[in-house]
Design an enzyme around this catalytic site. Sequence first.
Site, mmCIF file in Angstrom:
data_model
loop_
_atom_site.group_PDB
_atom_site.id
_atom_site.type_symbol
_atom_site.label_atom_id
_atom_site.label_comp_id
_atom_site.label_asym_id
_atom_site.label_seq_id
_atom_site.Cartn_x
_atom_site.Cartn_y
_atom_site.Cartn_z
ATOM 1 N N CYS A 1 0.702 -1.009 -0.005
ATOM 2 C CA CYS A 1 0.074 0.079 -0.019
ATOM 3 C C CYS A 1 0.940 1.136 -0.016
ATOM 4 O O CYS A 1 2.135 1.209 0.396
ATOM 5 C CB CYS A 1 -1.031 0.113 1.288
ATOM 6 N N CYS B 1 2.224 2.359 3.484
ATOM 7 C CA CYS B 1 3.406 1.465 3.871
ATOM 8 C C CYS B 1 4.634 1.991 2.921
ATOM 9 O O CYS B 1 5.712 2.023 3.522
ATOM 10 C CB CYS B 1 3.259 -0.121 3.484
ATOM 11 N N ASP C 1 1.368 22.804 -34.825
ATOM 12 C CA ASP C 1 2.213 23.404 -35.625
ATOM 13 C C ASP C 1 1.954 22.672 -36.924
ATOM 14 O O ASP C 1 1.238 21.744 -37.159
ATOM 15 C CB ASP C 1 3.578 23.064 -35.295
#
Length: 687
Positions: A15, A18, A393
Site C-alpha cells: 500500500c 506502507c 504546428d
Amino acid sequence: MENEQKTYRIDGFSCANCAKTFEKNVKNIKSVENAEVNFGASKITITGDATVQQIEKAGAFEKLKVVDKNQPKPEKQSFFKKHREVLISGLFMLLGFALIIINDGQNAITTGTFLISIIIGGYQMFWTGINNLSKLRFDMKTLMTIAVIGAALIGEWPEAAVVVVLFAVSESLERYSMEKARASIQSLMEIAPNTAVIKTPAGNKELPVEDVRIGDIMIIKPGDKLSMDGVIQSGSTNINQAAITGEALPAPKSAGDDVFAGTLNQSGYLEVEVTKNNEDTTLAKIIQLVEEAQQERAPAQHFVDQFAKYYTPAIMVAALLVAIIPPLLFGASWATWVYQGLAVLVVGCPCALVISTPIAIVSAIGNAANRGVLIKGGVYLETIGQSRTIAFDKTGTLTEGHPHVTDFMTYGDYDREAVLALSAALESKSEHPLAASILDFTESEDVEYSTIHIDDFKAETGKGITGTIDCKIYSIGKPENFDDADAYQSEGKTVMIIKENNTVIGLFAVIDPLRESSKAAIEKLHKMGSRTAMLTGDNEKTAGAIAGTLGIDTVYAGLMPEDKLDAIKNMQSDHKVTMVGDGINDAPALATADIGIAMGKGTDTALETADVALMGNDISQLPFTVNLSKRTLRIIKANITFSLVIKLIALLLVIPGWLTLWIAILSDIGATLIVALNGMRLLRVKE
C-alpha cells in the site's frame, strides 16, 4: 563532493502508506542523506550510503526485499505460498465460527481458535501498529491494531478475527491491483534481450548487453529482437517497432537507417553498428521516463495525500469521542459504545481513498506507454483532458514534413537551368525545411550548382535568404503581394520567389502533403469537445486552404517563432492550451503551452523536449491520448467521491448505533475492491 544517488527496485509493497513508512525508515539510517520512494514503479532512490541489509531492515515490517536486476528472477510463488498466512488465518476463523455453532456459544476453545486466527493473520500488522504507536505515527495498521486489541479486550473475539482476516484480504487486493497496473510498464523491461550476438575477428560471440560497446557490430537474424540501438550497416528488412512507436505495421529498413532495442526483425539478415550503450537506448530512456512519470504526482494525488494526513488522526479522535461521550454524559453502556468506537476506527481506514488515485495514474501511463505515447507524469495526464484548445504546428505535424516542388517557372529572359542552379546554390547553405525540396528538384533536373560561389550569404528567420553571385544580389523568400502566387496558395501550396537585384526572376510552388491521419484526428478531437488551432509561418491563403481541408477552427498565419509563443499566450488568457509540434522548431511554444506534445519517431529530442511524446510520429495517437486523459480524470474523481461517500454512510450508522465491526471492515474492503477495479479499467482503453 555530493553523495552518490543509487536506485533500488523493491519487491513487496502492499500500500502507499506502507511505502511512505518505508521511506521514513530509510531516511532515519544515519548514512542516508535523503530517500525517495516511487510507489508506482516499486523503486527507492537513496542519496548517501546504505547497504542492502539496512534497506531491507527498514522494510522488515512489510517483508520488503531489494531486487537485484542482474540476478535471475525469483520463481513465481504458488497462490497458497503467497497467501498462506491469510488462508490459514481464515481457516481458523471459520473453525471458530463452526465451534460456536456446535457448542451453541463461545467458550475457551473457540476463544483460543479465534486467537490463533488473529495471531497468524495479524502478527505483522500488530508489530507495525505497536511500533507506530510508540512513535505516535498513525496509519491504517495503527488503526487496525487498536481496533483488534480493543475488540479482544471487550470479548468480541469473533469480530476481532474477522477484522484481521478481511484486512489481510484487503491488503492482498491492493498489492494485486498495483502489480496488475504496473505489469504494463514492467513488460517494457522484458522486451529487449539481455544478450547480443557480436561480430568479432574470432567469429560471432554472444555477450551480455552490459559488455557491448559503441561501434560493435551486432548480427541480427530473421525473427530476432534487437538488444541495442544502432544503424544498419548491411542488409534490409521489415522491423516491427510497436514496442517503441506503437505502430502496428512493420517499417521497411535498409542500410543507413536507425533501429532500436526491443524491436523485432521480421525478415532480413542484418549487421548493425551499435550507437548507444545499454543504459542509453531509446527503450531504456522510455522505461526511465515512464517510471519517473509515476512520481510526478497529479493534483488529485496531492489532494489525497493532504487529506489523508489529517484524516487518520481525525478518525482516531472521532472514535475516542464516540466511545466515551455517550457513557460519560448519558449513562449509556460502556461495552456498547466502546464497540461503536472501535467500529469507527475500522471504517475510518483510508485504504480505498489512498489507492484510488495511484492505481488510475499507473494504469493510464502504462497503457499509453504500450501504445507508443509517453506521458511524463500524472500532472500532465490530468492537464491534457482539461485543455479546451489543441494548437498544432503545421509542418511535420499536420503534414508529412517532406515537402516537394510541384511547380517552377521563370520570368523575363532568364534561363530555366541558370535560375535553378543559383537557387539551389543559395538553398544549399540554408537549413530551412523547404531548402531540401529545391535541392531535390534541382538534382532531379540534372542541373549542376556546386561550382557557384556565393558571397555575403545571410538567412533571416521567417523572411528568407540572400547572397551575392557575380556582384549581383539574389534572394529567395516570401512572395509579398506577388499576384502570380495567389493561385498556388489557394491550393495550399507554399510559394517562394527568386529575385535578382529586387527583380523577380523565378517562382517555386512547394507542397508538404497532409498526413492521411490528420483529418480523422481533427474530427475525433472536435467530437470530444476540443477546439483546434493551427500555427504556421505560411501566408494566410495557404494556411486557410489547409485549415479548410482539415476543418481546423482557428488559424494563426505568417508567424515568426516568437509569434507562435505570443499566439499560445493569447489563447491561454481564458483556458488551458495544449501545443502539438515536432519538438525542435517549436520548443518555445511547446514550453509555454500548458501541455507540450512532441511528434516523436523514437528520437531523443521528442523524449526530452515535451511533456508528452507521440513516439510513432503519428497524429492519430492524439485522440486516444486526450480520451485517456478525460477518462482518467473521471475515474479519479469517481474513486475519491465513492471512497468518501462510503465512509460517510458507514459513519452515519453510528448515530442509531447500527455500525458493527462487520459492516465497517466489509465497507472498507468493498470500497477498495471497487476503486481498484475502476482504476484498472484504464488498462483497457484502446481509442
